[in-house]
Structure formats: C-alpha cells, structure tokens
Design an enzyme around this catalytic site. Structure first.
Site, PDB file in Angstrom:
ATOM      1  N   LYS A 109      -6.080  10.437 -18.133  1.00 13.06           N
ATOM      2  CA  LYS A 109      -6.268  11.151 -19.402  1.00 13.06           C
ATOM      3  C   LYS A 109      -5.045  10.936 -20.299  1.00 13.06           C
ATOM      4  O   LYS A 109      -4.706   9.816 -20.574  1.00 13.06           O
ATOM      5  CB  LYS A 109      -6.560  12.623 -19.116  1.00 13.06           C
ATOM      6  CG  LYS A 109      -7.630  12.835 -18.025  1.00 13.06           C
ATOM      7  CD  LYS A 109      -9.023  12.416 -18.473  1.00 13.06           C
ATOM      8  CE  LYS A 109     -10.047  12.363 -17.368  1.00 13.06           C
ATOM      9  NZ  LYS A 109     -10.277  13.590 -16.634  1.00 13.06           N
ATOM     10  N   TYR A 122     -13.371  21.150 -12.094  1.00 13.00           N
ATOM     11  CA  TYR A 122     -13.972  19.863 -12.443  1.00 13.00           C
ATOM     12  C   TYR A 122     -15.155  19.581 -11.501  1.00 13.00           C
ATOM     13  O   TYR A 122     -15.010  19.695 -10.267  1.00 13.00           O
ATOM     14  CB  TYR A 122     -12.853  18.827 -12.285  1.00 13.00           C
ATOM     15  CG  TYR A 122     -13.203  17.405 -12.573  1.00 13.00           C
ATOM     16  CD1 TYR A 122     -13.578  17.007 -13.848  1.00 13.00           C
ATOM     17  CD2 TYR A 122     -13.141  16.434 -11.569  1.00 13.00           C
ATOM     18  CE1 TYR A 122     -13.879  15.686 -14.113  1.00 13.00           C
ATOM     19  CE2 TYR A 122     -13.432  15.110 -11.830  1.00 13.00           C
ATOM     20  CZ  TYR A 122     -13.805  14.748 -13.114  1.00 13.00           C
ATOM     21  OH  TYR A 122     -14.105  13.441 -13.365  1.00 13.00           O
ATOM     22  N   ASP A 141      -5.018  22.154 -10.782  1.00 12.47           N
ATOM     23  CA  ASP A 141      -5.313  20.952 -11.571  1.00 12.47           C
ATOM     24  C   ASP A 141      -4.803  21.208 -12.989  1.00 12.47           C
ATOM     25  O   ASP A 141      -5.346  22.037 -13.711  1.00 12.47           O
ATOM     26  CB  ASP A 141      -6.829  20.691 -11.547  1.00 12.47           C
ATOM     27  CG  ASP A 141      -7.224  19.403 -12.261  1.00 12.47           C
ATOM     28  OD1 ASP A 141      -6.495  18.978 -13.182  1.00 12.47           O
ATOM     29  OD2 ASP A 141      -8.281  18.838 -11.908  1.00 12.47           O
ATOM     30  N   ARG A 152       0.813  -1.215   0.000  1.00  9.10           N
ATOM     31  CA  ARG A 152       0.000   0.000   0.000  1.00  9.10           C
ATOM     32  C   ARG A 152       0.853   1.275   0.000  1.00  9.10           C
ATOM     33  O   ARG A 152       0.391   2.347  -0.367  1.00  9.10           O
ATOM     34  CB  ARG A 152      -0.935  -0.018   1.212  1.00  9.10           C
ATOM     35  CG  ARG A 152      -2.206   0.797   1.028  1.00  9.10           C
ATOM     36  CD  ARG A 152      -3.119   0.667   2.229  1.00  9.10           C
ATOM     37  NE  ARG A 152      -2.447   1.078   3.437  1.00  9.10           N
ATOM     38  CZ  ARG A 152      -2.523   0.424   4.613  1.00  9.10           C
ATOM     39  NH1 ARG A 152      -3.268  -0.667   4.737  1.00  9.10           N
ATOM     40  NH2 ARG A 152      -1.876   0.873   5.669  1.00  9.10           N
TER      41      ARG A 152
HETATM   42  C1  PLP Z   1     -11.010  13.778 -15.475  1.00  4.43           C
HETATM   43  C2  PLP Z   1     -10.542  14.890 -14.656  1.00  4.43           C
HETATM   44  C3  PLP Z   1     -10.326  14.706 -13.291  1.00  4.43           C
HETATM   45  C4  PLP Z   1     -10.623  13.409 -12.582  1.00  4.43           C
HETATM   46  O1  PLP Z   1      -9.808  12.383 -13.023  1.00  4.43           O
HETATM   47  P1  PLP Z   1     -10.225  10.830 -12.839  1.00  4.43           P
HETATM   48  O2  PLP Z   1      -8.955  10.130 -13.100  1.00  4.43           O
HETATM   49  O3  PLP Z   1     -11.299  10.581 -13.843  1.00  4.43           O
HETATM   50  O4  PLP Z   1     -10.712  10.683 -11.441  1.00  4.43           O
HETATM   51  C5  PLP Z   1      -9.853  15.781 -12.567  1.00  4.43           C
HETATM   52  N1  PLP Z   1      -9.622  16.962 -13.143  1.00  4.43           N
HETATM   53  C6  PLP Z   1      -9.824  17.173 -14.454  1.00  4.43           C
HETATM   54  C7  PLP Z   1      -9.525  18.511 -15.044  1.00  4.43           C
HETATM   55  C8  PLP Z   1     -10.305  16.147 -15.259  1.00  4.43           C
HETATM   56  O5  PLP Z   1     -10.542  16.365 -16.550  1.00  4.43           O
END
Ligand code: PLP
Length: 393
Positions: free
Chosen positions: A211, A114, A186, A61
């Site tokens: 992504k 988000y 972010d 972990r």
């Molecule tokens: C998709 C996304 C997230 C969340 O990511 P996950 O891996 O789907 O939890 C956070 N911030 C942005 C800008 C995103 O596009």
C-alpha cells in the site's frame, strides 16, 4: 491536522542507505541472490548456525543486505526490536497468527479485520486446532471478559477494513498484556508515520507494504515488526520456516517508496479532506466513514492516537440508490475500479462489509463505496465526482 514527526520524516530519507558497501551511489542496489559464497567451510557453518539471527547472510531466502536495511528501517520507524519482511501483507497477518497461537489455543480477532485475514482464521486456524472468537472492535477494556484460559493472541486492525472504526488501541493492548496474551495490530492504513502502535503498548504490528509504503501499485510485500527481541525472533523463525521472503525487486521498490512516504501522505491527507468536504454536502450521501470525520466510530481515539488522516475511506449512500451508485462509479474517469489502495492513483469500489460480520451487526441504510484518494489534483477529483453524481439527479 497534525503532521508526522520531524524525526520520522528525516529517517525516511537517511535510514537504509549504507553507501560504503554500495559503490558510493545514493541507493542500495537490488540484490539478486540465491547462493551466497563463503571463503571457508567454517565460515559457512558459522552462518548456518546463526541463520535465524538478524542480519545473517546465509542463503537468499534468509535475506540479503537490502532486505536487512529495509527491515532495520521499518524497525526504527515503528520503534520496535526487529522486523521481518515477508511476501505480502496477508502473509504478515497469517505468519504473525501462526507465530503467536499454537494448536489448542484461542485467539480473539476484531470483527472488522481485512477479509482474507478472517478467511485464514476460519479456513486454516480452525482446522489446525486454534479456536477463534470475533469481537466488537469498539469493545475497549471490556475485551477482558472475552479472554479464556487458552487465549494466546488478540488480532485487530486500526481502523477496521471497509467501515473504519478506530479501536481504543492502548485499552486493548493493556487487556492483552495483563492476561499474558500477544497483541497483534494491522496498522496498514496509518503507516508508522501516522500511528506507532508499539508505543501504545501493542506487541506486534503488521503492515501491507503493497500500500502506501511502496506507494506505486507495483510491489507486493509485508512486514511484521515486534516490540521485543523475543517476539521478533518468533516471527522471524516462523516466516523462515514457511520459506517465505520478500522478493528482491519488491524490497528495492519498498526502500524507494519509503523515501517519499511523508510527502505523499501529506498530499493524500489534504486531498482526502477536500474530497470528504465535498462528499458530505451531497444529498445522496448518508454518512462518511473516515476516522478523521466525526461520523466515524472511534473518531476520538483517532484524534488521541493518530498523527494524520490517510486517503482510504468509505461513503454510505442513501437507501435505494444501488443501481445509480454503480453507474456513478462506472462514470468516473480519474478513479479506477480495482483492489488494493495506497498507490498514487485514485480508486472507487462498492463494498459490502455486512456480509462478513458475526460479532457485530452492521446494517447500513444504503450501498457503500470505498474510495482511495490518489495524487491527482484534488479539484479535478471533485469535478470528476461532480460529473458522475449528476447520475443521481
Ligand atoms: C491490503 C491489506 C492487507 C493485505 O496486503 P497484501 O499486500 O495485499 O497482501 C492486509 N491488511 C490490510 C488492512 C490491507 O488493507
């Protein structure tokens, strides 16, 4: 269009490959580990006592050699002090908020974050005694007027989700720094190749690794990268306290995805600009919301602070086209309908950012569609759009 630095492109190929401990193979293996074994009780106790420290092998972990290689790679790419790999992008957002805002604190959150990050602020942070104020992402240095005595964190996104406003990152980071507040950005859209927020003064950058970084719509993980050792230690301890960890398979897929990030992004960028060029000429299109397009708020900050254009953007259609826009999406054959983005496949989805906002008003004249331009042939994508747009005629 500016391209990713040479050094970053080469780092994607050569970092994270310790082939001595690795049977001489090019790639790291996938480490499937819960229990880790020690030769003596003393060795075990030593690992236990340093379990929160970077790179300690203690128990699955807490990370394994592949997790640590991936974390080191993200640290280098972002020019940070350390990185924690977590189980999703959303986890990266919420753990960073938990790590830098304590009960009784106030946090400033950009109105364009988000949706699920916003839901966490509204549903969880508030319940745990943290007050939240949403701010206009274009506020820049005037954010200083929103700082309260108990403000502990500023959380923002560049560009904003769904509407793609690009904030003045250095101005917001400077306001936070002057007030002793942790700034968290972010940076999922740009990846470290197209923007390095820590070099612009931000304290902590978070990413969804689901992504572009993994890039094939087959993995879920996230990253928290901090500029200072101190902030890195706080983020790591918080994620370990929650028992959160990126899974072994997802770590493997992210390491593999990173190898081709630079070439994928270049292609996404080229095809996206071609598609935008076509879209903006269509009479049904009101506005293109992409940081590289002059319609987009903060376009000048994108030009100043970013090295490239990612493939996710929105299109505002003329008023009264709601029904036809839905039919147009349903008619597309190369664009899938679904969440997430940053994979190799193109996507189209109606979005309604007006429903989330509280600090800013957003009254688009017509329906909005979010497009993710994948790695299909760009001319084929345009032909697919052309065929679907006949619905408007
Ligand atoms: C998709 C996304 C997230 C969340 O990511 P996950 O891996 O789907 O939890 C956070 N911030 C942005 C800008 C995103 O596009």
């Amino acid at each position: 269009m500016k391209h990713a630095d040479e050094a970053l492109t080469n780092a994607l190929i050569h970092l994270g490959r310790d082939n001595q401990s690795n049977g001489r193979s090019v790639n790291l293996p996938m480490y499937q580990a819960s229990t880790m074994l020690f030769n003596t009780v003393e060795e075990f106790e030593q690992a236990r006592d340093s379990r929160y420290e970077k790179g300690t092998l203690y128990y699955g972990r807490y990370g394994n050699p592949a997790t640590f290689e991936l974390e080191n790679m993200m640290t280098e790419l972002e020019q940070g002090a350390g990185c924690v790999a977590v189980s999703s992008g959303l986890t990266a957002c919420v753990i960073s908020l938990m790590a830098f805002a304590k009960a009784g604190a106030h946090v400033l959150v950009a109105d364009t974050v988000y949706g699920p990050t916003r839901a966490f602020c509204d549903n969880v942070l508030k319940e745990y005694g943290v007050s939240v104020t949403y701010f206009d992402p274009m506020i820049g240095a005037d954010l200083s007027s929103q700082i309260q005595a108990n403000t502990q964190a500023v959380f923002f996104e560049a560009p904003g989700s769904a509407t793609f406003e690009v904030p003045d990152i250095p101005a917001i980071a400077a306001v936070a720094k002057a007030a002793g507040v942790t700034s968290i950005l972010d940076g999922t859209w740009s990846t470290p190749l197209f923007c390095q927020p820590l070099t612009l003064g931000v304290d902590v950058v978070v990413h969804s690794g689901s992504k572009y970084i993994s890039g094939h719509s087959d993995a879920m993980l996230g990253f928290i990268v901090a500029a200072s050792e101190q902030d890195y230690a706080k983020a790591r301890k918080m994620s370990l306290s929650f028992g959160d960890r990126a899974g072994a398979n997802d770590v493997f897929l992210a390491l593999r995805g990173l190898r081709t990030l630079s070439v994928r992004l270049r292609q996404h960028e080229e095809s996206t600009m071609k598609c935008i060029q076509w879209l903006k000429e269509q009479p049904e299109v009101e506005e293109i919301l992409h940081p590289a397009h002059s319609d987009c708020k903060g376009h000048e900050f994108w030009k100043r602070d970013f090295k490239g254009a990612a493939g996710l953007f929105s299109v505002v259609f003329k008023s009264g086209t709601e029904e036809k826009v839905r039919a147009m999406i349903n008619h597309l054959t190369l664009f899938g309908i679904g969440l997430s983005w940053g994979g190799y496949e193109s996507l189209a989805l109606p979005v309604d950012p007006s429903s989330f906002r509280t600090a800013t008003t957003w009254q688009p004249v017509g329906p909005i569609v979010r497009f993710n331009i994948g790695l299909e042939d760009a001319d084929s994508l345009i032909r697919d759009l052309e065929a679907s747009f006949t619905i408007f005629k």
